[in-house]
Write a protein that holds these residues in place. Sequence first.
Motif, PDB file in Angstrom:
ATOM      1  N   SER A   2     -13.963 -34.254 -17.661  1.00  0.00           N
ATOM      2  CA  SER A   2     -14.834 -33.303 -18.267  1.00  0.00           C
ATOM      3  C   SER A   2     -15.820 -32.783 -17.512  1.00  0.00           C
ATOM      4  O   SER A   2     -16.475 -33.799 -16.860  1.00  0.00           O
ATOM      5  CB  SER A   2     -15.464 -34.072 -19.570  1.00  0.00           C
ATOM      6  N   ARG A   6     -11.509 -30.365 -18.969  1.00  0.00           N
ATOM      7  CA  ARG A   6     -12.524 -29.180 -19.911  1.00  0.00           C
ATOM      8  C   ARG A   6     -13.526 -29.124 -18.899  1.00  0.00           C
ATOM      9  O   ARG A   6     -14.153 -29.893 -18.062  1.00  0.00           O
ATOM     10  CB  ARG A   6     -12.736 -29.904 -21.109  1.00  0.00           C
ATOM     11  N   THR A  40     -13.381 -26.222 -24.650  1.00  0.00           N
ATOM     12  CA  THR A  40     -13.483 -26.013 -23.173  1.00  0.00           C
ATOM     13  C   THR A  40     -13.986 -24.330 -23.014  1.00  0.00           C
ATOM     14  O   THR A  40     -13.636 -23.609 -23.820  1.00  0.00           O
ATOM     15  CB  THR A  40     -12.299 -26.134 -22.450  1.00  0.00           C
TER      16      THR A  40
END
Length: 258
Positions: free
Chosen positions: A137, A182, A241
């Motif tokens: 992330s 993401r 995302t």
Amino acid sequence: MPDLSGKIAIVTGCASGIGAATVRRFLSDGAQVLGTDINADAGQALCDELGATFLPQDVSDRARWSEVIVAAVTKFGRLDILVNNAGNVSGASIGDGSDEELFAAWDQVIAVNLTGTMMGCRAAVAAMKNNPGATGSIINIASTTAITPLPTDVGYSASKAGVRALTKSVATWCAKQGLAIRCNAVIPGATETGILNAAEEVTPGLKAAVAATSPMNRLAYPAETAAAIAFLASDECPFMTGADMLVDGGALSIHPGF
């Protein structure tokens, strides 16, 4: 509360403001954190206090990005989260100063806010591809000025608009490649940070003016933005995302005449 147990995170611009609040939040949620900042003394002091690892970093230095990523992976074994938070202001409008002064201010703020964020994304994606399931992330810190620019700071406004577009490009590229990495943007409103204090010195009265743009009629606290960052860093939102997460006290939700 998001669970970041066992997660490995890098937070740039960790010495103060949103960066410092994010280090605190990540640690409280169970992550191990490597914080970086160009202000080595303040960054080291904060990380020593909280129990995080610190490295000095100028995010506009491409070679330093490689060193920071290698250090994190060597120490912790992998990288799960990158928060591209480091940033600064140019303090110049399109009509200010000489060409040399304006271009110098522009080049510096673009190098840190936009190019530095891009280099962080690139380095993080390369590291996260090695994670089981190619997961990760990346959270890029933009600003409401990406949507409603400041006439008094052309470089900052343009750089933060670029961060929004960069985020979406990185997010969709990763998704198209079949990677579970993401990339999202947090868009804080006016927040009690060093950057806003610096902008206040250039434009006296700015803090009160921007606070008044929110229906809540106040500035944000860094911990409030850190909470949003922690959510995006967690496994609670695997289908999220390329998104913009507003933490602006409703500033962009109200007609400016009201």
